[in-house]
Design a protein around this motif. Structure first.
Motif, PDB file in Angstrom:
ATOM      1  N   ASN A  34      -3.051   3.682  -5.950  1.00 22.90           N
ATOM      2  CA  ASN A  34      -1.902   3.459  -5.110  1.00 22.90           C
ATOM      3  C   ASN A  34      -0.599   3.023  -5.810  1.00 22.90           C
ATOM      4  O   ASN A  34       0.504   3.076  -5.678  1.00 22.90           O
ATOM      5  N   SER A  65       0.506   3.819  -0.854  1.00 20.08           N
ATOM      6  CA  SER A  65       0.029   5.503  -1.143  1.00 20.08           C
ATOM      7  C   SER A  65       0.142   5.663   0.434  1.00 20.08           C
ATOM      8  O   SER A  65      -0.177   7.132   0.303  1.00 20.08           O
ATOM      9  N   SER A 122       0.701  -1.358  -0.343  1.00 21.49           N
ATOM     10  CA  SER A 122       0.112  -0.401   0.143  1.00 21.49           C
ATOM     11  C   SER A 122       1.047   1.526  -0.367  1.00 21.49           C
ATOM     12  O   SER A 122       1.157   2.120   1.037  1.00 21.49           O
TER      13      SER A 122
END
Length: 273
Positions: free
Chosen positions: A196, A102, A100
């Motif tokens: 992402n 992001s 992840s």
């Protein structure tokens, strides 16, 4: 210690959703030597689950990493999990793999984890995910880059449940529409599941605030498409991938799971490719 013993890899997955379970399925089929999934971290370890790796221990909190003797912690649980598990992962394993990406739009979090990694000697690893391999872009960034653009094209179904549904009518879309254009940071903040991957291309190239991202919904698209273009002192690069969506989650690509399998296998392989 023999060479084979030195190439063991004890894994802990943080999350066991569509991507992690697909990685587990592929590892079970391929059986790379020395690789063992010893733990899976979930929010509610008391709940009965099926299709978990044989012998894997369910854990519920970062403090439970102590004593597991893991080599690699792989996050596949969504952005909040990076902050929750990051410090412990870097203290108890030699690598923390962050799917992840992001989460790294939060500069303070990234700075904190980098400081912990520096202190412990562990590493933060960002896999290429749906992009497969970005070695060329990362290599090109050793010289000045003028521009990088990442265009993400997905069928309308893949954008459902995101802010795209507030911007365009996904159910009645008759033609290709570019519904977002901005920086990689802005894209990942607004679309943390679908965009992402834009953070991955940004970290490989010229950063979150200089990488341009365009998001597209296209009813004629059968796959999740990534188009990356870059120009700079190295020359010019154009990369296009058409990924099959993950069967159990159309927001993600099969390549996301495959890239993790490659990362794991390369960690123990005598020939890295």
């Amino acid at each position: 210690m023999s060479v084979s013993e030195s190439r063991r890899l004890r894994l802990c997955f943080v999350g066991w959703g569509a991507i992690a379970s697909r990685v587990g399925e592929l590892l079970a089929e391929r059986q790379p030597a020395g690789v063992e999934i010893v733990a899976v971290a979930v929010r509610d370890p008391q709940r009965q689950r099926t299709a978990l790796p044989q012998g894997a221990r369910l854990i519920g909190g970062p403090d439970e990493l102590a004593g597991l003797d893991v080599d690699m912690v792989i996050e596949v649980a969504g952005r909040p999990a990076v902050a929750i598990w990051g410090e412990a992962a870097l203290r108890h394993a030699s690598s923390f793999v962050v799917s992840s990406a992001s989460a790294f739009t939060d500069d303070a979090l990234l700075g904190l984890l980098l400081a912990v990694a520096e202190k412990t000697g562990s590493r933060i690893v960002v896999p290429s995910g749906a992009l497969g391999e970005l070695g060329a872009l990362a290599a090109a960034s050793a010289l000045p880059l003028d521009e990088v653009q990442h265009t993400i094209v997905k069928p309308p179904l893949a954008w459902k449940g995101t802010r795209a549904a507030e911007m365009i009518d996904l159910d009645r879309l008759a033609r290709r529409i570019e519904f977002f254009a901005g920086t990689a940071r802005q894209a990942a903040e607004a679309f943390p599941q679908n965009a992402n991957v834009a953070v991955i291309s940004a970290l490989s190239g010229i950063g979150l605030d200089r990488t341009r991202v365009v998001l597209v919904a296209d009813p004629s698209a059968a796959r999740n498409i990534h188009e990356i273009s870059a120009a700079g002192a190295f020359g010019k690069l154009d990369l296009r991938l058409e990924n099959e969506p993950l069967r159990t989650n159309p927001k993600s690509s099969e390549m996301t799971a495959l890239s993790l399998v490659r990362l794991i296998e390369n960690a123990v392989a005598p020939l890295v490719r």
